[in-house]
Design an enzyme around this catalytic site. Structure first.
Site, PDB file in Angstrom:
ATOM      1  N   ARG A  12       0.848  -1.195   0.000  1.00  0.00           N
ATOM      2  CA  ARG A  12       0.000   0.000   0.000  1.00  0.00           C
ATOM      3  C   ARG A  12       0.881   1.241   0.000  1.00  0.00           C
ATOM      4  O   ARG A  12       0.612   2.224  -0.660  1.00  0.00           O
ATOM      5  CB  ARG A  12      -0.947   0.014   1.207  1.00  0.00           C
ATOM      6  CG  ARG A  12      -1.710   1.327   1.298  1.00  0.00           C
ATOM      7  CD  ARG A  12      -2.904   1.380   2.253  1.00  0.00           C
ATOM      8  NE  ARG A  12      -2.943   0.377   3.270  1.00  0.00           N
ATOM      9  CZ  ARG A  12      -2.221   0.408   4.409  1.00  0.00           C
ATOM     10  NH1 ARG A  12      -1.395   1.418   4.644  1.00  0.00           N
ATOM     11  NH2 ARG A  12      -2.330  -0.557   5.283  1.00  0.00           N
TER      12      ARG A  12
ATOM     13  N   TYR B 119     -15.502  17.566 -14.752  1.00  0.00           N
ATOM     14  CA  TYR B 119     -15.893  16.156 -14.871  1.00  0.00           C
ATOM     15  C   TYR B 119     -16.964  15.866 -13.808  1.00  0.00           C
ATOM     16  O   TYR B 119     -16.817  16.248 -12.644  1.00  0.00           O
ATOM     17  CB  TYR B 119     -14.657  15.283 -14.655  1.00  0.00           C
ATOM     18  CG  TYR B 119     -14.966  13.811 -14.628  1.00  0.00           C
ATOM     19  CD1 TYR B 119     -15.336  13.138 -15.782  1.00  0.00           C
ATOM     20  CD2 TYR B 119     -14.901  13.091 -13.440  1.00  0.00           C
ATOM     21  CE1 TYR B 119     -15.630  11.790 -15.758  1.00  0.00           C
ATOM     22  CE2 TYR B 119     -15.188  11.735 -13.405  1.00  0.00           C
ATOM     23  CZ  TYR B 119     -15.558  11.093 -14.571  1.00  0.00           C
ATOM     24  OH  TYR B 119     -15.855   9.757 -14.541  1.00  0.00           O
TER      25      TYR B 119
ATOM     26  N   ASP C  40      -6.435  19.498 -13.828  1.00  0.00           N
ATOM     27  CA  ASP C  40      -6.772  18.158 -14.319  1.00  0.00           C
ATOM     28  C   ASP C  40      -6.388  18.139 -15.800  1.00  0.00           C
ATOM     29  O   ASP C  40      -7.031  18.784 -16.635  1.00  0.00           O
ATOM     30  CB  ASP C  40      -8.278  17.907 -14.123  1.00  0.00           C
ATOM     31  CG  ASP C  40      -8.704  16.518 -14.585  1.00  0.00           C
ATOM     32  OD1 ASP C  40      -8.027  15.949 -15.455  1.00  0.00           O
ATOM     33  OD2 ASP C  40      -9.736  16.024 -14.098  1.00  0.00           O
TER      34      ASP C  40
ATOM     35  N   LYS D 101      -7.783   7.243 -19.105  1.00  0.00           N
ATOM     36  CA  LYS D 101      -8.085   7.801 -20.420  1.00  0.00           C
ATOM     37  C   LYS D 101      -6.865   7.675 -21.345  1.00  0.00           C
ATOM     38  O   LYS D 101      -6.431   6.576 -21.601  1.00  0.00           O
ATOM     39  CB  LYS D 101      -8.577   9.239 -20.260  1.00  0.00           C
ATOM     40  CG  LYS D 101      -9.622   9.419 -19.129  1.00  0.00           C
ATOM     41  CD  LYS D 101     -10.922   8.663 -19.355  1.00  0.00           C
ATOM     42  CE  LYS D 101     -11.789   8.563 -18.104  1.00  0.00           C
ATOM     43  NZ  LYS D 101     -12.093   9.820 -17.443  1.00  0.00           N
TER      44      LYS D 101
HETATM   45  C1  LIG Z   1     -12.496  10.198 -16.107  1.00  0.00           C
HETATM   46  C2  LIG Z   1     -12.085  11.503 -15.574  1.00  0.00           C
HETATM   47  C3  LIG Z   1     -11.831  11.698 -14.210  1.00  0.00           C
HETATM   48  C4  LIG Z   1     -12.025  10.608 -13.183  1.00  0.00           C
HETATM   49  O1  LIG Z   1     -11.139   9.560 -13.379  1.00  0.00           O
HETATM   50  P1  LIG Z   1     -11.451   8.023 -13.004  1.00  0.00           P
HETATM   51  O2  LIG Z   1     -10.195   7.339 -13.398  1.00  0.00           O
HETATM   52  O3  LIG Z   1     -12.654   7.607 -13.784  1.00  0.00           O
HETATM   53  O4  LIG Z   1     -11.713   8.003 -11.533  1.00  0.00           O
HETATM   54  C5  LIG Z   1     -11.396  12.943 -13.801  1.00  0.00           C
HETATM   55  N1  LIG Z   1     -11.258  13.956 -14.679  1.00  0.00           N
HETATM   56  C6  LIG Z   1     -11.506  13.825 -15.985  1.00  0.00           C
HETATM   57  C7  LIG Z   1     -11.316  14.978 -16.900  1.00  0.00           C
HETATM   58  C8  LIG Z   1     -11.932  12.596 -16.483  1.00  0.00           C
HETATM   59  O5  LIG Z   1     -12.200  12.469 -17.795  1.00  0.00           O
END
Ligand SMILES: *Cc1c(COP(=O)(O)O)cnc(C)c1O
Length: 400
Positions: A55, A107, A179, A204
């Site tokens: 962890r 998001y 982000d 992504k």
């Molecule tokens: C998908 C996404 C998230 C969240 O990520 P997860 O891996 O699904 O928890 C945060 N920000 C953006 C822009 C995203 O597309």
């Protein structure tokens, strides 16, 4: 890896080599998947190379973290079980009464985490249009801890000026969190523009193959790293080693994939603009995009996401999304395969319709995650889907 100096070694080379050295014992070229929860200690409380429990740390995670730090131009990176677990770790640092200035086009899962989880703990949020730097500045309060933004946003692909936001936030000693999921470090490096922490949903583009859910935080400040690593371990939203391996396999081809995502999206955007029934195409690479000049300055390419509005309502958008054969009807984005979705029906359905429309998110909006298939096939697929989306409109309404 820190010995691959980003001022000397180029992005494409670091994508493949940073953090990954052949195993010194047996020469294995690929980083092993260290499926171990614990590590033999050399003496009580003398763990080897600091590894004592997975962890807290795991060598496969370390390899990816070093790779990500190198790609974003940061001093450190921390891996998480999802993008939201990474956001959660940032929020765990805050205490009741703290305030966050956040983008108003975040998001959906991030908005849910803020409004349904952290508001209950007494954290306060102000949502602003972060493309408007003056609005960001006005929203900053003495209790503000973060300015938290996405650029480009989802799904409307609005672009915020990271350097300008960092300037007003830093003047008031506030941290800027970006982000960077939609752009990826290949196209945009927020730390170099003044951001303090970059957040990724590795699910992504960085993973890139729609086969893993993971997240990361990347930054430069050592004290902040220590604090966030504490929460990573204390809260425990850590990823497994196989997931880290999959993301590393993805980052090695990031630059090649992104070049094709960008080229395909640009060509498809231009073609869609010429099609009857398409009211509007939203893509930062189109000259009429409201922040096209900023995108040109801030990004190396315009990305693989694009949206278009169909004349008519959500029924037209749903008809299009149901008729594609290569574009798969699915949420998420950033994989090699093309996906289509209707925000008003799917990813953004939880936002009340009035609020959605007020934000400029039309009911007839279709979002495409443009993959790296042959662009002519993608265009042909959209052409036949547009044709069938037009059909219901020509059919007279049946008597009820
Ligand atoms: C998908 C996404 C998230 C969240 O990520 P997860 O891996 O699904 O928890 C945060 N920000 C953006 C822009 C995203 O597309």
């Amino acid at each position: 890896m820190s010995d691959l100096d980003p001022h000397v070694t180029r992005f494409e080379t670091r994508a493949i080599h940073a953090g990954q050295e052949p195993d010194p014992r047996n020469g294995a070229v690929m980083t092993p998947v260290y499926l171990t929860s614990t590590y033999k200690q050399d003496a009580p409380a003398v763990p080897r190379e600091g590894y004592e429990y997975s962890r807290t740390s795991n060598p496969t995670r370390t390899a990816l973290q070093e790779n990500l730090a190198s790609l974003e131009g940061g001093a450190w990176a921390l891996g998480f079980a999802s993008g939201l677990a990474a956001t959660n770790a940032l929020m765990d640092r805050l205490v009741p009464g703290d305030h966050v200035v956040a983008g108003n086009d975040l998001y959906g899962g991030t908005y849910r985490l803020f409004s349904k989880v952290f508001e209950r703990y007494g954290i306060k949020f102000t949502y602003v249009d972060t493309t408007n730097v003056a609005a960001v500045e006005r929203a900053i309060e003495p209790a503000t801890k973060y300015v938290y933004l996405e650029t480009p946003t989802n799904p409307l692909l609005r672009i915020s000026d990271i350097a300008a936001v960092a300037q007003v936030a830093h003047a008031r000693k506030k941290l800027v969190i970006v982000d960077n999921t939609f752009a990826t470090p290949y196209l945009q490096r927020p730390l170099e523009l003044g951001a303090d922490v970059v957040l990724h949903s590795l699910t992504k583009y960085l993973g890139g193959h729609s086969d893993v859910v993971a997240g990361a935080l990347i930054g430069n400040d050592a004290a902040l790293h220590k604090e966030l690593a504490f929460f990573q371990n204390a809260v425990g939203g850590t990823p497994g080693p196989f997931d880290m391996f999959l993301v590393m396999r993805g980052t090695k081809t990031l630059h090649v994939r992104m070049d094709r995502h960008c080229a395909n999206a640009m060509q498809l955007a231009r073609w869609l603009e010429t099609q009857p029934g398409v009211a509007r195409v939203i893509y930062p690479g189109l000259p009429h995009h409201p922040q096209h000049e900023l995108a040109k300055r801030q990004m190396k390419g315009f990305g693989g996401m694009l949206c278009f509005e169909l004349q008519g309502d959500v029924a037209a958008a749903n008809a299009f999304a149901s008729a594609t054969k290569i574009f798969t009807l699915a949420e998420s984005l950033g994989g090699v395969e093309s996906l289509v979705e209707v925000p008003a029906s799917m990813t953004h359905a939880s936002i009340p319709a009035e609020m959605r429309r007020a934000q400029g998110l039309a009911d007839g909006l279709v979002r495409l995650s443009v993959g790296i298939e042959h662009v002519d096939d993608l265009i042909a697929d959209c052409a036949q889907a547009l044709e069938s989306a037009r059909k219901p409109a020509r059919t007279p309404a049946k008597a009820r």
